[in-house]
Scaffold this motif. Structure first.
Motif, PDB file in Angstrom:
ATOM      1  N   GLU A 132       0.832  -1.201   0.000  1.00  0.00           N
ATOM      2  CA  GLU A 132       0.000   0.000   0.000  1.00  0.00           C
ATOM      3  C   GLU A 132       0.871   1.258   0.000  1.00  0.00           C
ATOM      4  OE1 GLU A 132      -0.511  -2.631   1.679  1.00  0.00           O
ATOM      5  OE2 GLU A 132      -2.606  -3.232   1.444  1.00  0.00           O
ATOM      6  N   MET A 133       1.975   1.212   0.752  1.00  0.00           N
ATOM      7  CA  MET A 133       2.891   2.357   0.778  1.00  0.00           C
ATOM      8  C   MET A 133       3.483   2.583  -0.610  1.00  0.00           C
ATOM      9  SD  MET A 133       4.299   4.743   2.604  1.00  0.00           S
ATOM     10  CE  MET A 133       4.229   4.292   4.356  1.00  0.00           C
ATOM     11  N   PHE A 134       3.872   1.513  -1.276  1.00  0.00           N
ATOM     12  CA  PHE A 134       4.433   1.650  -2.618  1.00  0.00           C
ATOM     13  C   PHE A 134       3.402   2.234  -3.587  1.00  0.00           C
ATOM     14  CE2 PHE A 134       5.161   0.016  -6.904  1.00  0.00           C
ATOM     15  CZ  PHE A 134       6.454   0.440  -7.133  1.00  0.00           C
TER      16      PHE A 134
ATOM     17  N   ASN B 138      13.225   8.449  -5.707  1.00  0.00           N
ATOM     18  CA  ASN B 138      13.834   8.086  -4.425  1.00  0.00           C
ATOM     19  C   ASN B 138      12.831   7.389  -3.501  1.00  0.00           C
ATOM     20  OD1 ASN B 138      16.274   9.190  -5.192  1.00  0.00           O
ATOM     21  ND2 ASN B 138      15.816  11.198  -4.321  1.00  0.00           N
ATOM     22  N   CYS B 139      11.571   7.795  -3.588  1.00  0.00           N
ATOM     23  CA  CYS B 139      10.539   7.129  -2.783  1.00  0.00           C
ATOM     24  C   CYS B 139      10.321   5.693  -3.256  1.00  0.00           C
ATOM     25  CB  CYS B 139       9.223   7.905  -2.869  1.00  0.00           C
ATOM     26  SG  CYS B 139       9.257   9.548  -2.143  1.00  0.00           S
ATOM     27  N   LEU B 140      10.327   5.489  -4.562  1.00  0.00           N
ATOM     28  CA  LEU B 140      10.023   4.166  -5.115  1.00  0.00           C
ATOM     29  C   LEU B 140      11.140   3.156  -4.887  1.00  0.00           C
ATOM     30  CD1 LEU B 140       8.427   5.354  -8.483  1.00  0.00           C
ATOM     31  CD2 LEU B 140       7.232   4.346  -6.541  1.00  0.00           C
ATOM     32  N   VAL B 141      12.334   3.624  -4.531  1.00  0.00           N
ATOM     33  CA  VAL B 141      13.440   2.693  -4.264  1.00  0.00           C
ATOM     34  C   VAL B 141      13.902   2.806  -2.810  1.00  0.00           C
ATOM     35  CG1 VAL B 141      14.229   2.687  -6.649  1.00  0.00           C
ATOM     36  CG2 VAL B 141      15.171   4.372  -5.063  1.00  0.00           C
ATOM     37  N   ALA B 142      13.039   3.318  -1.940  1.00  0.00           N
ATOM     38  CA  ALA B 142      13.438   3.565  -0.549  1.00  0.00           C
ATOM     39  C   ALA B 142      13.530   2.290   0.271  1.00  0.00           C
ATOM     40  CB  ALA B 142      12.466   4.547   0.102  1.00  0.00           C
ATOM     41  N   SER B 143      12.835   1.234  -0.134  1.00  0.00           N
ATOM     42  CA  SER B 143      12.843  -0.022   0.626  1.00  0.00           C
ATOM     43  C   SER B 143      13.039  -1.195  -0.329  1.00  0.00           C
ATOM     44  CB  SER B 143      11.520  -0.193   1.390  1.00  0.00           C
ATOM     45  OG  SER B 143      11.419  -1.486   1.935  1.00  0.00           O
ATOM     46  N   GLU B 144      13.823  -2.176   0.116  1.00  0.00           N
ATOM     47  CA  GLU B 144      14.039  -3.357  -0.728  1.00  0.00           C
ATOM     48  C   GLU B 144      12.768  -4.192  -0.872  1.00  0.00           C
ATOM     49  OE1 GLU B 144      17.379  -5.759   0.146  1.00  0.00           O
ATOM     50  OE2 GLU B 144      18.782  -4.323  -0.713  1.00  0.00           O
ATOM     51  N   GLN B 145      11.798  -3.962   0.012  1.00  0.00           N
ATOM     52  CA  GLN B 145      10.508  -4.634  -0.145  1.00  0.00           C
ATOM     53  C   GLN B 145       9.803  -4.184  -1.421  1.00  0.00           C
ATOM     54  OE1 GLN B 145       9.440  -3.693   4.250  1.00  0.00           O
ATOM     55  NE2 GLN B 145       8.092  -5.382   3.690  1.00  0.00           N
TER      56      GLN B 145
ATOM     57  N   VAL C  61      10.424  -2.846 -10.227  1.00  0.00           N
ATOM     58  CA  VAL C  61      10.812  -3.367 -11.538  1.00  0.00           C
ATOM     59  C   VAL C  61       9.598  -3.460 -12.456  1.00  0.00           C
ATOM     60  CG1 VAL C  61      11.693  -5.395 -12.748  1.00  0.00           C
ATOM     61  CG2 VAL C  61      12.821  -4.594 -10.659  1.00  0.00           C
ATOM     62  N   SER C  62       8.495  -3.990 -11.941  1.00  0.00           N
ATOM     63  CA  SER C  62       7.283  -4.131 -12.760  1.00  0.00           C
ATOM     64  C   SER C  62       6.799  -2.773 -13.251  1.00  0.00           C
ATOM     65  CB  SER C  62       6.176  -4.834 -11.962  1.00  0.00           C
ATOM     66  OG  SER C  62       6.572  -6.140 -11.614  1.00  0.00           O
ATOM     67  N   LEU C  63       6.817  -1.785 -12.353  1.00  0.00           N
ATOM     68  CA  LEU C  63       6.364  -0.446 -12.717  1.00  0.00           C
ATOM     69  C   LEU C  63       7.272   0.156 -13.793  1.00  0.00           C
ATOM     70  CD1 LEU C  63       4.524   2.017 -12.151  1.00  0.00           C
ATOM     71  CD2 LEU C  63       6.195   2.728 -10.411  1.00  0.00           C
ATOM     72  N   ALA C  64       8.583   0.050 -13.606  1.00  0.00           N
ATOM     73  CA  ALA C  64       9.523   0.627 -14.573  1.00  0.00           C
ATOM     74  C   ALA C  64       9.390  -0.037 -15.934  1.00  0.00           C
ATOM     75  CB  ALA C  64      10.957   0.505 -14.039  1.00  0.00           C
TER      76      ALA C  64
ATOM     77  N   ALA D  70      17.263   1.826  -8.806  1.00  0.00           N
ATOM     78  CA  ALA D  70      17.046   0.519  -8.173  1.00  0.00           C
ATOM     79  C   ALA D  70      18.365  -0.254  -8.100  1.00  0.00           C
ATOM     80  CB  ALA D  70      16.015  -0.277  -8.958  1.00  0.00           C
ATOM     81  N   ALA D  71      19.164  -0.175  -9.151  1.00  0.00           N
ATOM     82  CA  ALA D  71      20.463  -0.852  -9.145  1.00  0.00           C
ATOM     83  C   ALA D  71      21.391  -0.251  -8.093  1.00  0.00           C
ATOM     84  CB  ALA D  71      21.100  -0.748 -10.534  1.00  0.00           C
ATOM     85  N   LEU D  72      21.262   1.047  -7.866  1.00  0.00           N
ATOM     86  CA  LEU D  72      22.101   1.706  -6.871  1.00  0.00           C
ATOM     87  C   LEU D  72      21.661   1.385  -5.445  1.00  0.00           C
ATOM     88  CD1 LEU D  72      22.481   5.254  -8.479  1.00  0.00           C
ATOM     89  CD2 LEU D  72      24.342   3.661  -8.037  1.00  0.00           C
ATOM     90  N   LYS D  73      20.345   1.283  -5.213  1.00  0.00           N
ATOM     91  CA  LYS D  73      19.822   1.173  -3.848  1.00  0.00           C
ATOM     92  C   LYS D  73      19.561  -0.268  -3.403  1.00  0.00           C
ATOM     93  CE  LYS D  73      19.656   5.655  -3.434  1.00  0.00           C
ATOM     94  NZ  LYS D  73      18.437   6.434  -3.565  1.00  0.00           N
TER      95      LYS D  73
END
Length: 962
Positions: free
Chosen positions: A204-206, A238-245, A251-254, A276-279
């Motif tokens: 839900e957060m994502f 930055n929000c979309l890659v803030a958590s590894e969850q 990936v699906s969104l991108a 995503a590759a960086l974080k």
């Protein structure tokens, strides 16, 4: 002073201004301890508990305003607990009261003594009784700022709230549309997401962020502090890659948005994968790599038509591979997947997939250099072994070598060069060395393609020096000797010798340097130049320093060396002095007394040619600039009295010693003689080079002279002498006056005004008017080779106003030479000064554009106009009816004027199209018709400028062009 009375408070509640003033006063009284917050609440109770909604709104607003104005440490925890209870209860009040409550909450949570247990109470009540998205934009801003503060200062309390806080936060953010509020949210949420457990609400957060991707937002042009789309997109990513969850959903969104036809969506999606590759850790992305690769492959292989998309996609792929290199098993899986697709296409340079395959292969090397480089180099090795090495068909080999060089370079940057498989490297390097040695064959005719093969081979060898075998190095030394001694080939292999020297100094010394030096005297001038070019870069390596210096000095100061050889040595010395630092030059001077030897060389008989003297002067200047002031002064005192400036050699020595002499070294003892000798030389010689040296020395001399009466009198004396020569019609005296004036103007000497006045009067002279106009160009122009260290503050402005006072009244008549002189002055005048006087100067600029008689003046005038037009100046907007016909006429002058004028006129026409459409439309048809002539200009650069200008005018008034 006591607590405010009810009457006072009722009066304060009547208007917003009175309420704010009262809040400030009450806050000051509370801070001073006059009374406490409980007393205020008691007095304000009539409004806070009033059955009238408007009065409750006003009372709550006053209390919240007081809290906002209070320092954070005034209220105690007990008082804050009481206020917490009040505000949590009031959250169930009428919606009109909510803005005041939100302001109070925003102030309350920032109080330092707020009890920890009050935070969950406030938030539970707020989430339960309030809907954030039903508030106004300004109130939502306060809510988000409050949440931002709480997430960074109250982490333990929020963690205890568990899913309740997360759920409330998600509901508060969900549906927000205002860019400013989104900017706040996107700024603090990445840190929050990375530090707080998301529990079962991760998806839900994502999703509350995914719905905004990609950002489709255009800021208002009227907003001076508008948030840009790109800045907002970066924060959202930055929000979309803030958590590894988020990895799977990210990936699906991108990948989904990467299929979009919109360029901005593609770029944002690729950047999301890059971040995503960086974080994310490699194991979080590994399950999705096949999906990512398929998406990126569509943009890179064969590649997008858009260069930005291709570049960003390759960058994202490189980061994915680089991140995976931390886990060898994952890295090899990635590399095998990618290389399996691209390697088969590296074998045919003519295939359309060769270039994209090359780009992707290099990205693989930048990720996991050891694994990828071995695979790629082996592919090239197999191909090279299958094709014949010859001079008639080497295009394919050249392309292979360029890529191999890049692979080596990337491997070295990743500290993996020594880890590569030797069974692949050695035979590959053998092939490259064989290609380099083709120059030893008799049928090598140094055609362009043959030389390209040699350059490609050298590029590979430069990068692979650390992994060359001893046998391979021996062959390379032989090839280098052959190249340097070849009578026609001039290939640059400096980097190869430098790299070999750093790792194998003894070998390079015996196999290359000694051979070059042993036969140096019998080599041709062409070969000697090549030897210098390849030996001088080795000078910083201590193993070679002395031997190279000895060679240069021997060629310089041995009497038997013929003049062409000495000139080469002088050029080498100049290159050496320019590439080395101050410490080296000072040590060289102290050890070898180089400056004395150069002066003796200049003064030898027979006299050296001017080219050699020029090189000696340059070397002397470079040495003098690096020496301490005491040594500079001693050298001047030793050599200056003996110089006879009418002798060419002595003049060049003076140029070397005085040209860049430090301004603090006094020349008063020699000042009179130098002025007389240089003036006499300038007026008597017909050699333009010698006159130029005299002019520069005089200009620099008067600029640096001590400001005393004796020196000023000497300048006045020389000036009178030159005036007498001017009266006799000597044009050279006019030029010399200009150089004197230049040095004096820059230094701010008052004597400059008299010379400028005389030059101004000469603008009306029947025979010297042209020379006088050019004199102003000399004064105004910048000369990089001229040393004028004494610079008066705002001297350009003072020079302009001096000329304005002298010529201002005469400009109305538009005498040709007055106009030309003034245009030269404007070239050096700051834009801000011209802008202040544009109403007086504008007619002069327009008249210059109409004159068509001097290309230099026209280029200056067009450049000044362009500066104003680019800033959409209103004066020039009002005079477009004059500028446009002038520029159009100049764009057609193919015979009278040079192409720089035509290009400048066309560029100005292009810049004019930035003015508002309604101003341009009346001129559009006429301009586009006349510009058709410039499209057939014989010069390509002019045609390019014409196309650019005409296209811009065609788009004036178009639906999408304004």
């Amino acid at each position: 002073m006591t607590t405010p009375t009810r009457a006072t408070l009722e009066k304060a509640l009547k208007s917003e201004s009175k309420l704010q003033a009262a809040a400030t006063q009450i806050a000051n009284e509370l801070t001073g301890g006059t009374y406490n917050i409980a007393d205020l609440a008691e007095q304000l109770g009539f409004a806070l508990t009033s059955p009238d909604t408007e009065q409750r709104v006003a009372g709550t607003k006053l209390l919240s305003a007081v809290l906002s104005a209070l320092p954070g440490d005034v209220l105690s925890s007990k008082q804050l607990e009481f206020l917490t209870t009040f505000y949590t209860d009031r959250l169930r009040d009428h919606h009109n009261v909510m803005p005041a409550i939100i302001e109070g909450l925003n102030a309350l949570v920032r109080m330092k003594q707020l009890p920890a247990e009050s935070v969950p109470l406030l938030l539970h009540a707020f989430f339960q009784y309030t809907t954030c998205q039903s508030q106004t934009r300004g109130d939502r801003t306060k809510v988000f700022n409050m949440l931002k503060f709480l997430t960074s200062h109250c982490q333990p309390e929020l963690v205890k709230m568990s899913g309740d806080f997360l759920y409330g936060l998600i509901n508060s953010i969900d549906g927000e549309r205002d860019p400013r509020n989104l900017d706040i949210i996107f700024s603090f949420m990445p840190e929050f997401i990375s530090q707080y457990p998301l529990l079962h609400l991760a998806e839900e957060m994502f999703e509350i962020f995914a719905c905004y991707f990609p950002i489709d937002f255009h800021p208002s042009k009227q907003d001076p502090e508008a948030i840009t789309r790109d800045a907002l997109a970066e924060k959202l990513t930055n929000c979309l890659v803030a958590s590894e969850q988020f990895a799977e959903w990210t990936v699906s969104l991108a990948v989904e948005k990467l299929d979009s036809e919109l360029l901005v969506a593609k770029l944002d999606s690729i950047e999301l994968l890059h971040q995503a590759a960086l974080k994310f850790k490699p194991d979080a992305l590994e399950p999705h790599f096949a999906q990512i690769w398929q998406a990126l492959k569509a943009e890179t292989f064969p590649g997008s038509d858009n260069a930005d998309v291709l570049r960003c996609a390759l960058k994202a792929l490189a980061e994915l591979l680089k991140s995976a290199a931390k886990v060898p098993s994952i890295s090899q899986n990635y590399q095998s997947t990618v290389l399996g697709v691209v390697l088969p296409h590296l074998s045919d340079v003519h295939h359309r997939l060769f270039h994209p395959a090359t780009a992707i292969s290099l990205m693989c090397v930048s990720g996991d250099a050891t694994y990828a480089a071995d695979k790629i180099l082996n592919t090239f090795l197999l191909k090279l072994q299958a094709i014949e090495l010859n001079l008639t068909c080497c295009e394919e080999r050249i392309r292979f070598y360029h890529i191999i060089a890049q692979v080596y370079k990337l491997a070295a940057l990743r500290d993996s060069l020594l880890k590569l498989d030797k069974t692949i490297l050695l035979p590959l390097q053998d092939d490259v060395i064989q290609a380099l040695r083709l120059c030893e064959r008799d049928d090598f005719d140094a055609k362009q393609q043959d030389l390209e093969l040699q350059r490609a081979a050298l590029s590979v060898l430069c990068e692979c020096v650390p992994v060359l075998s001893e046998e391979q190095r021996a062959l390379i030394y032989k090839a280098l000797v052959q190249l340097v001694s070849h009578p026609h080939i001039d290939l640059d292999f400096k980097m190869l010798t430098v790299n070999l020297g750093a790792l194998q100094p003894v070998e390079l010394q015996s196999n290359f340097i000694d051979i070059c030096m042993r036969n140096f005297d019998i080599f041709s001038e062409f070969i000697k130049r090549k030897i210098y070019a390849n030996l001088l870069p080795l000078l910083p390596q201590i193993a070679f320093t002395q031997r190279i210096l000895d060679l240069v000095m021997r060629q310089l100061f041995t009497e038997t060396v013929a003049e062409p050889g000495r000139l080469l040595a002088l050029e080498a010395l100049s290159a050496l002095l320019n590439q080395e630092d101050q410490r080296f030059i000072v040590e060289l001077q102290q050890q070898s007394n180089l400056l004395h030897k150069l002066i003796e060389l200049a003064n030898q008989t027979p006299e050296l040619p001017l080219a050699s003297l020029e090189m000696i002067a340059a070397a002397l200047s470079r040495i003098m600039q690096q020496l301490p002031l005491s040594e500079q002064s001693a050298i001047v005192s030793e050599y200056l009295p003996t110089l006879q400036l009418h002798q060419t050699a002595h003049l060049y020595v003076a140029k070397g010693l005085l040209g860049y002499l430090h301004k603090d070294i006094s020349l008063d003892d020699h000042f009179e003689r130098l002025l007389d000798d240089l003036t006499k030389l300038s007026l008597s010689t017909d050699n333009e080079q010698l006159r130029e040296i005299a002019h520069h020395l005089l200009c620099s001399l008067v600029n640096k002279m001590d400001n005393n009466e004796a020196n000023r009198n000497q300048v006045k004396r020389i000036t009178h002498q030159l005036k007498a020569a001017v009266k006799a019609g000597d044009e050279r005296a006019v030029h010399l006056l200009a150089w004197l004036a230049k040095g004096l103007v820059v230094a701010g000497f008052e004597e400059a005004a008299d010379i400028i006045s005389d030059l101004t009067d000469l603008l009306e002279h029947p025979t010297l008017s042209s020379a006088a106009a050019l004199a102003f160009d000399i004064i105004a122009a910048e000369y990089p080779e001229l040393d004028l260290p004494v610079v008066k503050f705002l001297y350009k402005q003072k020079f302009f106003h001096t000329i304005m006072n002298k010529l201002g009244t005469k400009l109305s008549s538009y005498c040709e030479h007055h106009m030309k002189a003034f245009i030269y002055v404007l070239k050096a005048t700051p834009h801000s000064v011209i802008r202040l006087n544009i109403k007086q100067l504008g007619p002069l600029l327009f008249k210059t554009l109409d004159a068509h008689n001097d290309a230099h003046s026209l280029c200056i005038a067009l450049g000044i106009c362009q500066n104003f037009v680019q800033q959409q100046d209103t004066y020039f907007q009002a005079h477009l009816g004059h500028i446009l016909p002038s520029c159009l006429e100049l764009s057609k002058q193919k015979t009278q004027l040079n192409m720089q004028v035509r290009i400048a006129a066309l560029q100005l026409l292009y810049d004019i199209t930035k003015y508002p459409t309604y101003v341009l439309l009346p001129h559009k048809v006429d301009v586009t018709l006349v510009l058709a002539d410039a499209l057939d200009d014989p010069k390509r650069l002019v045609r390019n400028a014409a196309v650019k200008a005409r296209n811009a005018w065609y788009l004036v008034g178009a639906p999408s062009g304004d």
